[in-house]
Design a protein around this motif. Structure first.
Motif, PDB file in Angstrom:
ATOM      1  N   ILE A  88     -21.951   1.159  33.342  1.00  0.00           N
ATOM      2  CA  ILE A  88     -22.297   2.458  32.755  1.00  0.00           C
ATOM      3  C   ILE A  88     -23.082   3.291  33.761  1.00  0.00           C
ATOM      4  CG2 ILE A  88     -23.670   3.614  30.970  1.00  0.00           C
ATOM      5  CD1 ILE A  88     -22.938   1.164  29.141  1.00  0.00           C
ATOM      6  N   LEU A  89     -24.109   2.690  34.372  1.00  0.00           N
ATOM      7  CA  LEU A  89     -24.921   3.415  35.351  1.00  0.00           C
ATOM      8  C   LEU A  89     -24.080   3.875  36.534  1.00  0.00           C
ATOM      9  CD1 LEU A  89     -28.167   1.254  35.278  1.00  0.00           C
ATOM     10  CD2 LEU A  89     -27.947   3.615  34.489  1.00  0.00           C
TER      11      LEU A  89
ATOM     12  N   GLU B 172     -25.989  11.211  37.669  1.00  0.00           N
ATOM     13  CA  GLU B 172     -27.445  11.271  37.819  1.00  0.00           C
ATOM     14  C   GLU B 172     -27.979   9.990  38.459  1.00  0.00           C
ATOM     15  OE1 GLU B 172     -25.741  11.427  34.919  1.00  0.00           O
ATOM     16  OE2 GLU B 172     -26.601  12.913  33.575  1.00  0.00           O
ATOM     17  N   TYR B 173     -27.401   8.870  38.083  1.00  0.00           N
ATOM     18  CA  TYR B 173     -27.839   7.583  38.628  1.00  0.00           C
ATOM     19  C   TYR B 173     -27.471   7.491  40.111  1.00  0.00           C
ATOM     20  CZ  TYR B 173     -28.351   2.541  39.267  1.00  0.00           C
ATOM     21  OH  TYR B 173     -28.722   1.302  39.723  1.00  0.00           O
TER      22      TYR B 173
ATOM     23  N   ASP C   4     -33.240   5.555  30.457  1.00  0.00           N
ATOM     24  CA  ASP C   4     -33.591   5.975  29.093  1.00  0.00           C
ATOM     25  C   ASP C   4     -32.396   6.623  28.391  1.00  0.00           C
ATOM     26  OD1 ASP C   4     -36.153   4.991  29.381  1.00  0.00           O
ATOM     27  OD2 ASP C   4     -37.072   6.957  29.748  1.00  0.00           O
ATOM     28  N   GLN C   5     -31.624   7.408  29.134  1.00  0.00           N
ATOM     29  CA  GLN C   5     -30.411   8.009  28.565  1.00  0.00           C
ATOM     30  C   GLN C   5     -29.456   6.915  28.092  1.00  0.00           C
ATOM     31  OE1 GLN C   5     -29.136  10.493  31.970  1.00  0.00           O
ATOM     32  NE2 GLN C   5     -28.905  12.121  30.456  1.00  0.00           N
ATOM     33  N   VAL C   6     -29.275   5.907  28.923  1.00  0.00           N
ATOM     34  CA  VAL C   6     -28.363   4.812  28.578  1.00  0.00           C
ATOM     35  C   VAL C   6     -28.880   4.079  27.342  1.00  0.00           C
ATOM     36  CG1 VAL C   6     -27.383   2.603  29.334  1.00  0.00           C
ATOM     37  CG2 VAL C   6     -27.484   4.536  30.922  1.00  0.00           C
TER      38      VAL C   6
ATOM     39  N   THR D  69     -19.214  -0.978  25.695  1.00  0.00           N
ATOM     40  CA  THR D  69     -19.487  -0.195  26.889  1.00  0.00           C
ATOM     41  C   THR D  69     -18.808   1.169  26.827  1.00  0.00           C
ATOM     42  OG1 THR D  69     -19.685  -2.233  28.199  1.00  0.00           O
ATOM     43  CG2 THR D  69     -19.295  -0.190  29.420  1.00  0.00           C
ATOM     44  N   ASP D  70     -17.532   1.198  26.425  1.00  0.00           N
ATOM     45  CA  ASP D  70     -16.805   2.473  26.353  1.00  0.00           C
ATOM     46  C   ASP D  70     -17.422   3.425  25.331  1.00  0.00           C
ATOM     47  OD1 ASP D  70     -15.019   1.814  28.349  1.00  0.00           O
ATOM     48  OD2 ASP D  70     -13.524   0.997  26.967  1.00  0.00           O
TER      49      ASP D  70
END
Length: 183
Positions: free
Chosen positions: A35-36, A41-42, A127-129, A164-165
């Motif tokens: 995901i990251l 942004e990551y 934090d978003q995740v 995850t999706d």
């Protein structure tokens, strides 16, 4: 023998919880590393961290080089110096070594400047995740969500429990052509 007894006990406890509807819990897992890696942004934060790290490393390398030059200069001039002059220069060099080591520890040591900067840049993205994972968990009525990429070892994972999706979709990063189905 003890392992077999513990394993049998664990299996019985798990079967009890699975068979008893009042304790049944729905669970799923996500892959936060994946995901990251999909979040711009990551990737920007990682790039910034790498740039800062390289700058600090270069600064420390320059400090080391400067001290090594002082040592070389001392060796070249050693025959011309009095004992006091030589001792003063050695003390100065030792102080410089102490300074550079202290600075290196301040920057790259436990909870040093690098750690704090990394935390500052990465935490908002994480934090978003986590917020997205929480929303997905609530929407799908999950009581437990595991992180496949964490330290928890998952020997087998059934893709039907992979959320995850859904988290990517919640973050607006899902593949527009990919249809999520949880069969």
């Amino acid at each position: 023998m003890k392992i077999a007894t513990r394993l049998t006990s664990l299996i019985l406890v798990l079967l009890f919880f699975i068979l008893n509807d009042t304790f049944a819990q729905k669970f799923g897992y996500v892959d936060t590393d994946y995901i990251l890696s999909q979040m711009p942004e990551y990737n920007e934060a990682k790039g910034e961290i790498e740039k800062i790290s390289k700058a600090w490393e270069q600064e420390i390398q320059n400090m080391y080089k400067s001290i090594e030059e002082m040592e070389t200069s001392l060796q070249a001039e050693e025959v011309l110096l009095t004992k006091e002059m030589k001792d003063d220069r050695l003390k100065e060099i030792d102080l410089k070594w102490d300074d550079v080591k202290a600075y290196q520890k301040k920057v790259f040591g436990f909870e040093g400047l690098f750690f704090l900067k990394k935390k500052e840049l990465i935490k908002p993205v994480q934090d978003q995740v986590f917020d997205a994972v929480e929303k997905v968990a609530k929407n799908h009525r999950l009581q437990i969500v595991f992180d496949k990429s964490g330290d928890l070892v998952m020997i087998y994972t059934d893709p039907v429990h992979d959320y995850t999706d859904y988290v990517l979709e919640e973050l607006g990063l899902g593949d527009k052509n990919d249809v999520i189905s949880n069969n």
